[in-house]
Every structure is written in structure tokens, then in C-alpha cells.
Scaffold this active site. Structure first.
Site, PDB file in Angstrom:
ATOM      1  N   ARG A  67       0.805  -1.229   0.000  1.00 18.02           N
ATOM      2  CA  ARG A  67       0.000   0.000   0.000  1.00 18.02           C
ATOM      3  C   ARG A  67       0.838   1.281   0.000  1.00 18.02           C
ATOM      4  O   ARG A  67       0.333   2.364  -0.241  1.00 18.02           O
ATOM      5  CB  ARG A  67      -0.960  -0.014   1.204  1.00 18.02           C
ATOM      6  CG  ARG A  67      -2.076  -1.028   1.043  1.00 18.02           C
ATOM      7  CD  ARG A  67      -2.736  -1.366   2.376  1.00 18.02           C
ATOM      8  NE  ARG A  67      -1.970  -2.353   3.155  1.00 18.02           N
ATOM      9  CZ  ARG A  67      -2.355  -2.851   4.320  1.00 18.02           C
ATOM     10  NH1 ARG A  67      -3.486  -2.440   4.864  1.00 18.02           N
ATOM     11  NH2 ARG A  67      -1.613  -3.726   4.966  1.00 18.02           N
TER      12      ARG A  67
ATOM     13  N   GLY B 173       6.659  -4.672  12.700  1.00 20.03           N
ATOM     14  CA  GLY B 173       7.673  -3.710  12.259  1.00 20.03           C
ATOM     15  C   GLY B 173       7.083  -2.412  11.751  1.00 20.03           C
ATOM     16  O   GLY B 173       7.792  -1.421  11.592  1.00 20.03           O
TER      17      GLY B 173
ATOM     18  N   GLU C  40     -10.510  -9.705  10.739  1.00 22.31           N
ATOM     19  CA  GLU C  40      -9.911  -8.695   9.875  1.00 22.31           C
ATOM     20  C   GLU C  40     -10.993  -7.828   9.241  1.00 22.31           C
ATOM     21  O   GLU C  40     -12.120  -8.281   9.022  1.00 22.31           O
ATOM     22  CB  GLU C  40      -9.061  -9.372   8.791  1.00 22.31           C
ATOM     23  CG  GLU C  40      -7.810 -10.035   9.327  1.00 22.31           C
ATOM     24  CD  GLU C  40      -6.915  -9.079  10.104  1.00 22.31           C
ATOM     25  OE1 GLU C  40      -6.439  -8.091   9.528  1.00 22.31           O
ATOM     26  OE2 GLU C  40      -6.714  -9.297  11.315  1.00 22.31           O
TER      27      GLU C  40
ATOM     28  N   ARG D  49      47.240  39.424 -13.865  1.00 23.14           N
ATOM     29  CA  ARG D  49      46.104  39.872 -14.672  1.00 23.14           C
ATOM     30  C   ARG D  49      46.634  40.757 -15.800  1.00 23.14           C
ATOM     31  O   ARG D  49      47.778  41.218 -15.754  1.00 23.14           O
ATOM     32  CB  ARG D  49      45.107  40.655 -13.822  1.00 23.14           C
ATOM     33  CG  ARG D  49      45.676  41.945 -13.284  1.00 23.14           C
ATOM     34  CD  ARG D  49      44.678  42.686 -12.389  1.00 23.14           C
ATOM     35  NE  ARG D  49      45.296  43.885 -11.854  1.00 23.14           N
ATOM     36  CZ  ARG D  49      45.175  44.300 -10.594  1.00 23.14           C
ATOM     37  NH1 ARG D  49      44.479  43.608  -9.733  1.00 23.14           N
ATOM     38  NH2 ARG D  49      45.753  45.420 -10.212  1.00 23.14           N
TER      39      ARG D  49
HETATM   40  C1  UD1 Z   1      -2.213  -6.680  10.873  1.00 26.88           C
HETATM   41  C2  UD1 Z   1      -3.219  -7.564  11.589  1.00 26.88           C
HETATM   42  C3  UD1 Z   1      -4.417  -6.696  12.001  1.00 26.88           C
HETATM   43  C4  UD1 Z   1      -3.937  -5.570  12.880  1.00 26.88           C
HETATM   44  C5  UD1 Z   1      -2.845  -4.763  12.201  1.00 26.88           C
HETATM   45  C6  UD1 Z   1      -2.238  -3.793  13.208  1.00 26.88           C
HETATM   46  C7  UD1 Z   1      -2.969  -9.749  10.532  1.00 26.88           C
HETATM   47  C8  UD1 Z   1      -3.561 -10.719   9.591  1.00 26.88           C
HETATM   48  N1  UD1 Z   1      -3.647  -8.609  10.705  1.00 26.88           N
HETATM   49  O1  UD1 Z   1      -2.833  -6.204   9.704  1.00 26.88           O
HETATM   50  O2  UD1 Z   1      -5.347  -7.486  12.717  1.00 26.88           O
HETATM   51  O3  UD1 Z   1      -5.043  -4.722  13.202  1.00 26.88           O
HETATM   52  O4  UD1 Z   1      -1.791  -5.638  11.745  1.00 26.88           O
HETATM   53  O5  UD1 Z   1      -1.344  -2.912  12.595  1.00 26.88           O
HETATM   54  O6  UD1 Z   1      -1.948 -10.029  11.136  1.00 26.88           O
HETATM   55  N2  UD1 Z   1       4.600  -9.410   7.768  1.00 26.88           N
HETATM   56  C9  UD1 Z   1       5.600 -10.376   7.695  1.00 26.88           C
HETATM   57  N3  UD1 Z   1       5.415 -11.444   6.885  1.00 26.88           N
HETATM   58  C10 UD1 Z   1       4.292 -11.608   6.140  1.00 26.88           C
HETATM   59  C11 UD1 Z   1       3.281 -10.628   6.220  1.00 26.88           C
HETATM   60  C12 UD1 Z   1       3.460  -9.533   7.065  1.00 26.88           C
HETATM   61  O7  UD1 Z   1       6.629 -10.272   8.353  1.00 26.88           O
HETATM   62  O8  UD1 Z   1       4.207 -12.617   5.426  1.00 26.88           O
HETATM   63  C13 UD1 Z   1       4.827  -8.227   8.637  1.00 26.88           C
HETATM   64  C14 UD1 Z   1       4.721  -6.924   7.885  1.00 26.88           C
HETATM   65  O9  UD1 Z   1       6.004  -6.525   7.378  1.00 26.88           O
HETATM   66  C15 UD1 Z   1       4.216  -5.956   8.941  1.00 26.88           C
HETATM   67  C16 UD1 Z   1       3.430  -6.846   9.897  1.00 26.88           C
HETATM   68  O10 UD1 Z   1       3.817  -8.182   9.614  1.00 26.88           O
HETATM   69  O11 UD1 Z   1       5.276  -5.335   9.625  1.00 26.88           O
HETATM   70  C17 UD1 Z   1       1.919  -6.693   9.709  1.00 26.88           C
HETATM   71  O12 UD1 Z   1       1.569  -7.028   8.379  1.00 26.88           O
HETATM   72  P1  UD1 Z   1       0.548  -6.163   7.524  1.00 26.88           P
HETATM   73  O13 UD1 Z   1       0.400  -6.801   6.193  1.00 26.88           O
HETATM   74  O14 UD1 Z   1       0.898  -4.749   7.573  1.00 26.88           O
HETATM   75  O15 UD1 Z   1      -0.792  -6.441   8.352  1.00 26.88           O
HETATM   76  P2  UD1 Z   1      -2.057  -5.493   8.487  1.00 26.88           P
HETATM   77  O16 UD1 Z   1      -2.896  -5.647   7.290  1.00 26.88           O
HETATM   78  O17 UD1 Z   1      -1.658  -4.133   8.891  1.00 26.88           O
HETATM   79 CA    CA Z   2       0.243  -3.075   8.961  1.00 28.33          CA
END
Ligand code: UD1
Ligand code: CA
Length: 465
Positions: A11, A98, A156, A442
Site C-alpha cells: 500500500r 515492524g 480482519e 592579470r
Molecule cells: C495486521 C493484523 C491486524 C492488525 C494490524 C495492526 C494480521 C492478519 N492482521 O494487519 O489485525 O489490526 O496488523 O497494525 O496479522 N509481515 C511479515 N510477513 C508476512 C506478512 C506480514 O513479516 O508474510 C509483517 C509486515 O512486514 C508488517 C506486519 O507483519 O510489519 C503486519 O503485516 P501487515 O500486512 O501490515 O498487516 P495489516 O494488514 O496491517
Molecule cells: Ca500493517
């Protein structure tokens, strides 16, 4: 302790990994690591990286955390599965995201202590922001019609039923787990959801159904659990941190007029009684002493500035050192490696690079000083240029103490002007100038008496005809 940082950050629409995007001058992940390091020894922190893993590793290696690589990013649940081996040495561990950078160590400590005291299998951090759209929602078990500490599921955003839209409590993406029940049940995760991913959030329902204790702790300070998923959120958290930074500096005795217009990185230090005018940027590890005045529109990065220094409007100072009492600007451009001595002056439209200007020396107007070593009490006249580059190599110009460089001199390096020597205005200096001598290089001036008058008379004659 695990920090999930492998995601791509779709995003953000960026070529760069999400967790390396910066707020207030530091990568998102660095904030999370700093908070985590307040709770556990840094060697017990595992950052789960994946997208552009090498870049992330390089950028954060200095923190001392360990890294686990999640080669394919198949969801937050999958991230924790990947770190199974690293984490199974602990009885309990925290999981942070993170991209939730403002998380407060005190909150983490409370979460950890509550989780241990309650002997829970999973404890999540929750909050109720004004608008929870986009976050997972916490579904709590009702006790006497009121939500209890017991959580039955996290749903979610995309999976919310119209009836569940009323749940306004968000999941922060910060959890405590008991290792045994988590890994005994984690293989029950499936990818039957909108993103075809393994959601760590599904562990709430899975553990709860397995008869394990799943709890939710709420924090009132929802700012600290805001996530960064897009550029607007990045800007918002950046603003939160910078506002906080200005408040801290003002609290410590620094005057900042119109702090809302200033951009000050978290790593910057300023000694009390310095004044910062509107629209100033102080970046990186910049240090500023006492009783300085930093005037509007100046941008100072990674530089050390002494006390009593005046930086006049519109100056750019990068990787440079400025000693006490110096005056810079307006519109000076101090490029990396500039060392400005005590009470020295660098004036308008003066550019310096790898240049030392000694104590009390002045270069006040329209000058370029590159690869130059300039002693004390030197006067560098307007329009002086060090010709440091021959198209292939850079060469040094040395100007010794007390020398006087007339205006519009060009000093063709390598060249040296000795102590107390004079260089006549508009000279092109190609050979060393000995101590206490005068060098003039100069063309000779020619005067033709009456020439102009005669020219005018001749043309007047022509037009009268
Ligand atoms: C996630 C939570 C949501 C919560 C929100 C809070 C899930 C499914 N949903 O959503 O309930 O309200 O965080 O901010 O967990 N990441 C990995 N490996 C992956 C996917 C993600 O390390 O395969 C890490 C991303 O880098 C990120 C964190 O996990 O730092 C959260 O992932 P993201 O995709 O941002 O989850 P959200 O949709 O924000
Ligand atoms: Ca997130």
C-alpha cells in the site's frame, strides 16, 4: 521476542521495503527494535525479514538483533511459523509488528506482565482509535452483558460481517504468546481468507477453541499503536514524532518559534538558549551548542555546530563542523567536510567543500572554496574561486595565516599562498605565492584618453546628417 518485518508494504507503492521507510529521520523498524530492546536483551530479538531482506539486514545490523528470513511472505502467521526454531527456546515471547513504530516500552512491559500473571496462551494489545477502519477487530466474550478480558477471535476488516462492524476495538498487531500452546496449534492456520495468507490473528479463535486462555489488554493511548500502511499514515506518524521532538527541546530550554513549521529529526541535540526560527530543518545526528540562532529556511544535516553561532537565513549545512561564534549565511552552502573555525564568517552565495577556514577568517561573498586549507585571519575577497578540479583529479589550495586574497581571484590548485601574502584583485594565480609578497596575475590596464568623447562626437555627426 519476534518483530514481523518481512512484508512488502504494497500500500506504500514503493520500490523500498516498508520497514526502511523513515519517520523523523529513522527507519520504522529501528523504533520497534529500540522499544523491544527496553524489554529483553537485544540478542533475544528476532527480526523476521523477507522482502528486500539484505537491505533491511544491512540497515539494522548495527542494532545487534538477530534475523530470521521468511523467503516467501505468506502472512503474519507464516512469519511466526518461519521463526519457530528461533523462538522455541523461550517459554513465552512477545510479537511486535515492524510497521507499528510508536509502541511504548511501558505498554510492552504491562502486556508481558499481565500475560505472565494471567498465565494466558495469547494476550493481545488492543485500543479504540477514533476510526478503526482497516484494522483487525477484537471480539471479546461477554460477561453479564459486558465485554470481558477474554477474547474469542480477531476479525480482519475485510471479513467483518455487518453486525461485527459495531466492534470498534482494534487489534494492535502486538502480542504475547506462550510458546507451547502456540506451536502446538499453529499448523491449524489456513489461508481461507481475502488475502490467501496465514493470519496470526486467527490464532485467537484457534487457541480459544482449543480451550486455551486468550486475553486482550487495552491501552488508552491509541497513538502508539497506529500502523503505517500508506503514505498518509507515514506522514501522520512523522508529524507526531516531530511535534514530540520540538516539545522535548522546548522543555529542555531551546526556543523554537512556530515549532509546527520546523522539521527536527529525533537524533538531533540542541543545547538550551539556542533559538530556532520558523521553517528550519535539523536532520540526522546534528548537534547544536548554546546561544546559537538558526534563522529561517536553513537546512542542517549531520553537522556539529558550536556555541554562539549565527546561521542566517537560507543556509545549507551538510556533514560539516562549525566552531563557536562563527557566522554563516545568508545563503551559504556548506557541503561535506567543511570545517569553519571560531568566529569565522562565511557569507552569501559562498560554497565550501572539504574546506577548512581558520579562526577569524572571512569569506563573505560569492565564493567557491573546495579542497582548501585556509589559516587564521585570512580575508577571502568577493568572487574568489579555488579551481580544484582539472577534469580528472582534485587538487588542494593552501592559504596561510593572515593572507589577503583580493576580489575575483582564481587560485588554480595545487597552489599555496604564503603567510601574510597579498593576491591582487582579479588575479589568476597558478604558481605559489611566497610569504609576505604581493602576487598580481592579470592583464595590464590600458587607458585611452578622450576615446569615449571622440566616439560620441563621431556618432552624433552621423545622425545629424
Ligand atoms: C495486521 C493484523 C491486524 C492488525 C494490524 C495492526 C494480521 C492478519 N492482521 O494487519 O489485525 O489490526 O496488523 O497494525 O496479522 N509481515 C511479515 N510477513 C508476512 C506478512 C506480514 O513479516 O508474510 C509483517 C509486515 O512486514 C508488517 C506486519 O507483519 O510489519 C503486519 O503485516 P501487515 O500486512 O501490515 O498487516 P495489516 O494488514 O496491517
Ligand atoms: Ca500493517
Amino acid at each position: 521476542m519476534a518483530i514481523m518485518a518481512a512484508g512488502k508494504g504494497t500500500r506504500l507503492k514503493s520500490r523500498h521495503p516498508k520497514v526502511l521507510h523513515q519517520i523523523a529521520g529513522k527507519p520504522l523498524l529501528e523504533y520497534v527494535i529500540a522499544a523491544a530492546a527496553q524489554i529483553v536483551p537485544v540478542g533475544d530479538i528476532y527480526a523476521i525479514i523477507g522482502h528486500e531482506a539484505e537491505r533491511v539486514r544491512q540497515a539494522l545490523q548495527h542494532t545487534g538483533v538477530k534475523f530470521v528470513e521468511q523467503k516467501e511472505q505468506r502472512g503474519t502467521g507464516h512469519a511466526i511459523m518461519t521463526a519457530r526454531e528461533a523462538l522455541s527456546g523461550f517459554d513465552h515471547f512477545l510479537v511486535l509488528s515492524g510497521d507499528v513504530p510508536l509502541i511504548n516500552p511501558a505498554t510492552l512491559r504491562e502486556l508481558k506482565e499481565y500475560h505472565l500473571k494471567q498465565n494466558a496462551a495469547m494476550t493481545l494489545l488492543a485500543a479504540t482509535p477514533p476510526d478503526p477502519t482497516g484494522y483487525g477487530r477484537v471480539i471479546r466474550k461477554l460477561k453479564n452483558g459486558k465485554p470481558s478480558e477474554i477474547v474469542t477471535a480477531i476479525v480482519e476488516q475485510k471479513a467483518l460481517t455487518p453486525a461485527q462492524m459495531k466492534f470498534r476495538e482494534m487489534n494492535a498487531g502486538v502480542y504475547a504468546f506462550a510458546t507451547k500452546p502456540l506451536f502446538a496449534n499453529i499448523d491449524k492456520l489456513t489461508t481461507e481468507n481475502a488475502h490467501r495468507e496465514f493470519y496470526l490473528t486467527d490464532m485467537a479463535a484457534i487457541l480459544s477453541r482449543a480451550g486455551e486462555r486468550v486475553l486482550g489488554v487495552a491501552t488508552n493511548d491509541f497513538n502508539q499503536v497506529l500502523g503505517v500502511n500508506n503514505r498518509a499514515e507515514l506522514a501522520r506518524l512523522d508529524a507526531v514524532l516531530r511535534e514530540r521532538k520540538c516539545a522535548e527541546l522546548m522543555d529542555s530550554g531551546v526556543t523554537i518559534y512556530r515549532p509546527e513549521t520546523c522539521v527536527i529529526d529525533v537524533g538531533v541535540k540542541v543545547v538550551p538558549d539556542t533559538i530556532i526560527e520558523p521553517f528550519v530543518q535539523l536532520l540526522g545526528n546534528t548537534r547544536i551548542g548554546a546561544e546559537c540562532r538558526i534563522r529561517s529556511y536553513s537546512v542542517i544535516s549531520n553537522s556539529q555546530i558550536g556555541s554562539g553561532v549565527t546561521v542566517r537565513p537560507g543556509s545549507i549545512i551538510d556533514e560539516s563542523t562549525i566552531a563557536n561564534g562563527a557566522v554563516i549565511g545568508p545563503y551559504s552552502n556548506l557541503r561535506p567536510g567543511s570545517e569553519i573555525g571560531e568566529n569565522a564568517h562565511v557569507g552569501n552565495f559562498v560554497e565550501t567543500k572539504k574546506a577548512r577556514l581558520g579562526r577569524g577568517s572571512k569569506a563573505n561573498h560569492l565564493t567557491y572554496l573546495g579542497d582548501a586549507v585556509i589559516g587564521e585571519g585570512v580575508n577571502v575577497g568577493a568572487g574568489t574561486i579555488t579551481c580544484n578540479y582539472d577534469g580528472v583529479n582534485k587538487h588542494q589550495t593552501v592559504i596561510e595565516d593572515g593572507a589577503f586574497i583580493g576580489s575575483d581571484a582564481t587560485l588554480v590548485a595545487p597552489v599555496k599562498v604564503g603567510k601574510g601574502a597579498y593576491v591582487g584583485a582579479a588575479s589568476c594565480i597558478t604558481r605559489d605565492v611566497p610569504e609576505d609578497s604581493l602576487a598580481i596575475g592579470r592583464g595590464q590596464q590600458v587607458v585611452k584618453e578622450g576615446w569615449a568623447r571622440e566616439k560620441r562626437q563621431a556618432s552624433a555627426l552621423k545622425t545629424s546628417r
